[in-house]
Design an enzyme around this catalytic site. Structure first.
Site, PDB file in Angstrom:
ATOM      1  N   ASN A   7      64.511 -30.245  -4.759  1.00 54.68           N
ATOM      2  CA  ASN A   7      65.805 -30.281  -5.437  1.00 54.68           C
ATOM      3  C   ASN A   7      66.391 -28.863  -5.412  1.00 54.68           C
ATOM      4  O   ASN A   7      65.951 -27.988  -6.149  1.00 54.68           O
ATOM      5  CB  ASN A   7      65.617 -30.760  -6.888  1.00 54.68           C
ATOM      6  CG  ASN A   7      66.937 -30.925  -7.601  1.00 54.68           C
ATOM      7  OD1 ASN A   7      67.992 -30.565  -7.068  1.00 54.68           O
ATOM      8  ND2 ASN A   7      66.888 -31.456  -8.807  1.00 54.68           N
ATOM      9  N   ARG A  89      66.886 -34.116  -2.754  1.00 54.71           N
ATOM     10  CA  ARG A  89      67.840 -34.750  -3.667  1.00 54.71           C
ATOM     11  C   ARG A  89      69.243 -34.252  -3.314  1.00 54.71           C
ATOM     12  O   ARG A  89      69.448 -33.047  -3.156  1.00 54.71           O
ATOM     13  CB  ARG A  89      67.509 -34.352  -5.096  1.00 54.71           C
ATOM     14  CG  ARG A  89      68.541 -34.851  -6.057  1.00 54.71           C
ATOM     15  CD  ARG A  89      68.501 -34.117  -7.362  1.00 54.71           C
ATOM     16  NE  ARG A  89      69.538 -34.627  -8.221  1.00 54.71           N
ATOM     17  CZ  ARG A  89      70.203 -33.883  -9.088  1.00 54.71           C
ATOM     18  NH1 ARG A  89      69.940 -32.605  -9.196  1.00 54.71           N
ATOM     19  NH2 ARG A  89      71.109 -34.429  -9.843  1.00 54.71           N
ATOM     20  N   HIS A 179      72.690 -39.560 -11.140  1.00 57.81           N
ATOM     21  CA  HIS A 179      71.359 -39.916 -11.667  1.00 57.81           C
ATOM     22  C   HIS A 179      70.861 -41.264 -11.101  1.00 57.81           C
ATOM     23  O   HIS A 179      70.016 -41.914 -11.717  1.00 57.81           O
ATOM     24  CB  HIS A 179      71.367 -40.054 -13.205  1.00 57.81           C
ATOM     25  CG  HIS A 179      71.666 -38.799 -13.953  1.00 57.81           C
ATOM     26  ND1 HIS A 179      72.365 -38.812 -15.145  1.00 57.81           N
ATOM     27  CD2 HIS A 179      71.349 -37.516 -13.717  1.00 57.81           C
ATOM     28  CE1 HIS A 179      72.481 -37.573 -15.606  1.00 57.81           C
ATOM     29  NE2 HIS A 179      71.867 -36.757 -14.747  1.00 57.81           N
ATOM     30  N   GLY A 209      69.724 -36.547 -21.003  1.00 56.31           N
ATOM     31  CA  GLY A 209      69.183 -35.188 -21.048  1.00 56.31           C
ATOM     32  C   GLY A 209      70.354 -34.257 -21.288  1.00 56.31           C
ATOM     33  O   GLY A 209      71.331 -34.657 -21.938  1.00 56.31           O
ATOM     34  N   ARG A 240      79.093 -31.065 -21.576  1.00 53.17           N
ATOM     35  CA  ARG A 240      80.238 -31.824 -21.030  1.00 53.17           C
ATOM     36  C   ARG A 240      80.843 -32.742 -22.086  1.00 53.17           C
ATOM     37  O   ARG A 240      80.121 -33.316 -22.905  1.00 53.17           O
ATOM     38  CB  ARG A 240      79.797 -32.682 -19.837  1.00 53.17           C
ATOM     39  CG  ARG A 240      79.308 -31.899 -18.652  1.00 53.17           C
ATOM     40  CD  ARG A 240      79.109 -32.838 -17.455  1.00 53.17           C
ATOM     41  NE  ARG A 240      78.442 -32.166 -16.360  1.00 53.17           N
ATOM     42  CZ  ARG A 240      77.202 -32.469 -15.945  1.00 53.17           C
ATOM     43  NH1 ARG A 240      76.503 -33.430 -16.523  1.00 53.17           N
ATOM     44  NH2 ARG A 240      76.675 -31.800 -14.937  1.00 53.17           N
ATOM     45  N   ASP A 282      71.598 -27.430 -26.893  1.00 56.64           N
ATOM     46  CA  ASP A 282      70.243 -27.956 -26.829  1.00 56.64           C
ATOM     47  C   ASP A 282      69.964 -28.893 -28.015  1.00 56.64           C
ATOM     48  O   ASP A 282      70.143 -28.520 -29.176  1.00 56.64           O
ATOM     49  CB  ASP A 282      69.275 -26.767 -26.862  1.00 56.64           C
ATOM     50  CG  ASP A 282      67.874 -27.171 -26.474  1.00 56.64           C
ATOM     51  OD1 ASP A 282      67.456 -26.829 -25.360  1.00 56.64           O
ATOM     52  OD2 ASP A 282      67.212 -27.840 -27.295  1.00 56.64           O
ATOM     53  N   ARG A 284      67.273 -29.906 -29.324  1.00 58.74           N
ATOM     54  CA  ARG A 284      66.247 -29.462 -30.287  1.00 58.74           C
ATOM     55  C   ARG A 284      66.842 -28.541 -31.344  1.00 58.74           C
ATOM     56  O   ARG A 284      66.541 -28.672 -32.536  1.00 58.74           O
ATOM     57  CB  ARG A 284      65.104 -28.743 -29.563  1.00 58.74           C
ATOM     58  CG  ARG A 284      64.133 -29.701 -28.925  1.00 58.74           C
ATOM     59  CD  ARG A 284      63.256 -29.000 -27.955  1.00 58.74           C
ATOM     60  NE  ARG A 284      64.046 -28.461 -26.826  1.00 58.74           N
ATOM     61  CZ  ARG A 284      63.557 -28.113 -25.665  1.00 58.74           C
ATOM     62  NH1 ARG A 284      62.281 -28.198 -25.456  1.00 58.74           N
ATOM     63  NH2 ARG A 284      64.327 -27.669 -24.699  1.00 58.74           N
ATOM     64  N   GLY A 331      65.241 -35.740 -20.912  1.00 61.30           N
ATOM     65  CA  GLY A 331      64.824 -34.813 -21.981  1.00 61.30           C
ATOM     66  C   GLY A 331      64.975 -35.362 -23.390  1.00 61.30           C
ATOM     67  O   GLY A 331      64.031 -35.325 -24.179  1.00 61.30           O
ATOM     68  N   GLY A 333      66.211 -38.651 -24.290  1.00 59.18           N
ATOM     69  CA  GLY A 333      65.793 -40.054 -24.382  1.00 59.18           C
ATOM     70  C   GLY A 333      64.282 -40.216 -24.466  1.00 59.18           C
ATOM     71  O   GLY A 333      63.775 -41.090 -25.166  1.00 59.18           O
ATOM     72  N   GLU A 334      63.552 -39.345 -23.760  1.00 56.20           N
ATOM     73  CA  GLU A 334      62.084 -39.446 -23.758  1.00 56.20           C
ATOM     74  C   GLU A 334      61.447 -38.802 -24.979  1.00 56.20           C
ATOM     75  O   GLU A 334      60.396 -39.221 -25.438  1.00 56.20           O
ATOM     76  CB  GLU A 334      61.509 -38.697 -22.538  1.00 56.20           C
ATOM     77  CG  GLU A 334      61.603 -39.454 -21.248  1.00 56.20           C
ATOM     78  CD  GLU A 334      61.344 -38.549 -20.042  1.00 56.20           C
ATOM     79  OE1 GLU A 334      62.006 -38.757 -19.022  1.00 56.20           O
ATOM     80  OE2 GLU A 334      60.505 -37.636 -20.124  1.00 56.20           O
ATOM     81  N   GLU A 384      62.209 -38.834 -10.731  1.00 59.11           N
ATOM     82  CA  GLU A 384      63.072 -38.878  -9.546  1.00 59.11           C
ATOM     83  C   GLU A 384      62.314 -38.392  -8.310  1.00 59.11           C
ATOM     84  O   GLU A 384      62.540 -38.875  -7.207  1.00 59.11           O
ATOM     85  CB  GLU A 384      64.311 -37.996  -9.784  1.00 59.11           C
ATOM     86  CG  GLU A 384      65.255 -38.615 -10.808  1.00 59.11           C
ATOM     87  CD  GLU A 384      66.107 -37.596 -11.536  1.00 59.11           C
ATOM     88  OE1 GLU A 384      65.550 -36.810 -12.332  1.00 59.11           O
ATOM     89  OE2 GLU A 384      67.321 -37.580 -11.322  1.00 59.11           O
TER      90      GLU A 384
END
Ligand code: AMP
Length: 398
Positions: A7, A89, A179, A209, A240, A282, A284, A331, A333-334, A384
């Site tokens: 990538n 990718r 994606h 993510g 975004r 971020d 977190r 990031g 979602g998991e 991916e």
């Protein structure tokens, strides 16, 4: 057989070396700050810790040369001839690609033609391909497009914008999505975990993510996705906006004496979590703020949650009210039980029920809906790179 999954970004190169068909990761790493005064790279070998080296990386070719030398030096490969294929990718495949493709003059020409739609990305992918052509001459390379899964499945009614028709025919203005490799992987993996054939299930995948997109997948075919001509469309993300009224662009341009390009850049880089919170892009950082009672952080997450649920609800309708599973990945979602809970709590009208205890895990595949939920909810780490490696094997063996 050893296969490299690559990538390439404008100043970075991420890699994973697989033993195929076992899908075993032999080594992985990242080269960063390519083209800057000082760069660095991190490599981890199967079963060992990542190590870090600072070194000047004037261009991608130097990074590829270093990478191959490291693989030899560490005995990960005994000879470069063991590497039988390199998969790249590619962010934008436009209307041309519904499948991964062998790198040749035609496909390179098309990736080059699409640079206008993904200026930084497609240019960097081509530079990466050329670097491998130089250092691994004769080894087959493959393009794996972020757009091809969507392009293969979406009907005109889903990908057309209601703009002057000529914009479409002359400039290719339409939805392409992104994606796609992740959405395809997640739908197949979810079906596998459910013990079903992907052809027999309808799944809504949420890749959330720093970049975020959703897809409506019917029997393994993508019917709609939230990103558009570029990744700016869809739900709010780290930096975004996601969807907004396009009038904002001319309005802010006039008020602040900027041109449209500058404003759109702010919609891409200074909006989303970062813009709304005025604190961080971020998740977190914002979760920590929210735990401390920060109302703005809470609002940021609620703005995003509303939009994510808007998409899930509309995809539920588009799939005829027949949705077998919703998948959360990437990031946020998991790794964020709070995010998943916030979304699922808003989905009770379509029969979603979750087990909060089970949901309170991260970074691995698990189902967290209750037995009486009308739709299964899954957390599945995306991969991916393995899709790139699989396609590379398939196409290099042809
Ligand atoms: P990605 O672009 O897929 O690498 O995702 C990056 C996003 O995932 C960032 O917003 C991170 O804050 C978020 N993330 C990573 N780990 C966690 C975590 N443990 N809890 C919440 N968000 C996380």
């Amino acid at each position: 057989m050893k296969i490299m999954s690559i990538n390439c970004g404008s100043s970075s190169l991420k890699f994973k070396l697989f033993e195929m068909p076992e899908e075993k990761v032999l080594a992985e790493g990242i080269f960063e700050r390519i083209g800057m005064e000082m760069g660095d790279y991190k490599i981890s070998q199967f079963g060992s810790k990542k190590d870090y080296t600072e070194v000047a990386l004037p261009d991608h070719s130097v990074a590829v040369e270093l990478l191959l030398n490291e693989l030899l030096k560490r005995g990960i490969v005994n000879s470069l001839e063991e590497i039988k294929g390199v998969g790249h990718r590619v962010v934008q495949g436009g209307k041309y690609f519904t499948e991964s493709a062998l790198v040749d003059e035609w496909s390179k020409g098309k990736v080059r033609e699409l640079i206008d739609l993904a200026p930084l990305h497609n240019k960097a992918h081509l530079i990466g391909v050329e670097a491998f052509e130089k250092h691994l001459p004769g080894v087959k390379q493959i393009f794996v497009f972020d757009t091809s899964f969507h392009n293969r499945g979406m009907k005109e009614e889903a990908f057309m914008y209601a703009v002057p028709w000529r914009w479409y025919t002359e400039y290719g203005i339409r939805k392409y999505g992104a994606h796609g490799t992740s959405h395809e992987y997640l739908s197949k993996e979810c079906a596998r975990l459910m013990g079903k054939d992907v052809k027999d299930v309808n799944i809504i995948t949420c890749h959330i993510g720093n970049g975020a997109s959703l897809a409506a997948i019917e029997g393994g075919v993508c019917k709609d996705t939230s990103m558009g001509l570029t990744p700016l469309e869809g739900v709010p993300m780290g930096t975004r906006t996601g969807n907004i009224d396009p009038t904002v662009v001319s309005y802010i341009a006039e008020k602040e004496g900027k041109d449209a390009k500058t404003v759109v850049n702010e919609l891409n880089k200074k909006s989303g979590y970062l813009g709304l919170s005025e604190y961080s892009s971020d998740a977190r950082d914002l979760e920590e703020k929210e735990e401390q009672g920060d109302e703005r952080a809470k609002l940021v997450f609620n703005v995003q949650a509303k939009r994510v649920v808007d998409y899930i609800a509309s995809y539920w309708m588009y799939l005829g009210g027949k949705v077998d599973a919703i998948v959360f990945s990437a990031g946020i979602g998991e790794n964020s039980p709070q995010f998943r809970e916030r979304i699922c709590a808003r989905l009770f009208p379509i029969g979603v029920k979750i087990d909060k205890e089970v949901n309170n895990q991260r970074g691995k595949a698990f189902k967290f809906s209750t037995a009486d939920s009308k739709i299964e909810c899954w957390c599945i780490p995306t991969d991916e790179e393995v899709v790139i490696a699989r396609d590379t094997v398939r196409l290099t063996q042809k």
